[in-house]
Scaffold this motif. Structure first.
Motif, short mmCIF file in Angstrom:
data_model
loop_
_atom_site.label_atom_id
_atom_site.label_comp_id
_atom_site.label_asym_id
_atom_site.label_seq_id
_atom_site.Cartn_x
_atom_site.Cartn_y
_atom_site.Cartn_z
N LEU A 123 0.69 -1.28 0.08
CA LEU A 123 -0.10 -0.02 0.19
C LEU A 123 0.82 1.24 0.09
O LEU A 123 0.51 2.18 -0.70
N GLU A 124 2.00 1.16 0.72
CA GLU A 124 2.92 2.58 0.69
C GLU A 124 3.60 2.61 -0.52
O GLU A 124 3.48 3.54 -1.10
N LYS A 125 3.76 1.53 -1.34
CA LYS A 125 4.14 1.46 -2.61
C LYS A 125 3.35 2.04 -3.68
O LYS A 125 3.57 3.11 -4.50
N GLN A 126 1.91 1.74 -3.37
CA GLN A 126 1.10 2.34 -4.55
C GLN A 126 0.53 3.87 -4.08
O GLN A 126 0.67 4.63 -5.00
N LEU A 127 0.84 4.11 -2.74
CA LEU A 127 0.69 5.59 -2.61
C LEU A 127 1.77 6.56 -3.10
O LEU A 127 1.63 7.48 -3.66
N GLU A 128 2.92 5.91 -2.93
CA GLU A 128 4.06 6.60 -3.54
C GLU A 128 4.06 6.78 -5.04
O GLU A 128 4.37 7.93 -5.61
N GLU A 129 3.44 5.79 -5.40
CA GLU A 129 3.35 5.89 -7.19
C GLU A 129 2.31 6.83 -7.53
O GLU A 129 2.27 7.69 -8.48
#
Length: 219
Positions: A123-129
């Motif tokens: 989820l953190e990766k998707q938010l960063e993207e």
């Protein structure tokens, strides 16, 4: 790791919502027969009771460092909980139906903190993207992977239409005066002799012209 039995018993039977609950058949460690038990999943702890009305659990399985997979057994809808450690026990469970087995395998596979940690990272990766996608683009625009510089001069706005000249009061007065004079010339021949149009607010449509005054004879 030491666990307080009283705290575990309270947590297993308290009103906190369970992630899954239902009857499963548990294979014994020494006695390989299957026994029907009531299972309650809360967080990463899988409690099992003698029956649904029991106030204390018979045991608890800590679902950390384990994998949940289907297995071959005498029971039709069986699955296993296996741990990475070689000396750890493997728990063989069986459900009543295919749907129940799939629901239990799914919920048990997501119960560990390791799985939650992976979910948080994803989820953190998707938010960063997403945040990168929202930032304004810098540099030249790209088309088919190549930078495109727009050297064309900026477009000029279209010219404003010419302003219309409005006629002055004297011009309007002269135009309307001509129209009134033409209408007067058209209507006067149609009037009966000795009459003239009434002014607005007067009685009647036509008025009779006053008789000419007679001159008095002087003595």
């Amino acid at each position: 790791m030491k666990l307080n039995e009283r705290s575990l018993a309270f947590y297993a039977t308290c009103d906190s919502p369970a992630d899954n609950a239902g009857f499963l058949y548990k294979k014994g460690e020494r006695n390989t027969a299957y026994h029907k038990r009531w299972f309650v999943l809360k967080g990463n702890m899988l409690f099992y009771f003698e029956d649904r009305e029991s106030r204390e659990p018979v045991g608890v399985i800590i679902l950390e460092g384990c994998t949940v997979e289907l297995c071959e057994s005498t029971e039709e809808f069986a699955f296993a909980i296996r741990f990475d450690c070689a000396k750890s026990r493997t728990y063989i469970l069986a459900a009543d139906s295919q749907a129940s087995m799939e629901a239990w395998v799914k919920s048990l596979s997501r119960a560990s903190f390791d799985y939650m940690r992976l979910v948080v990272k994803e989820l953190e990766k998707q938010l960063e993207e997403m945040q990168r996608g929202w930032s304004p683009p810098c540099g030249p625009l790209k088309e088919n992977g190549c930078a495109v510089w727009n050297n064309a001069p900026p477009l000029k706005p279209p010219p404003l239409p010419p302003r219309r000249r409005t006629a002055g009061f004297s011009t309007l007065h002269e135009l309307y005066g001509r129209e009134v004079a033409e209408l007067r010339r058209e209507w006067l021949p149609r009037l009966p002799s000795g009459t003239f149009p009434c002014l607005p607010g007067s009685m009647g449509k036509w008025a009779v012209a006053p008789a000419p005054l007679k001159a008095k004879a002087t003595i």
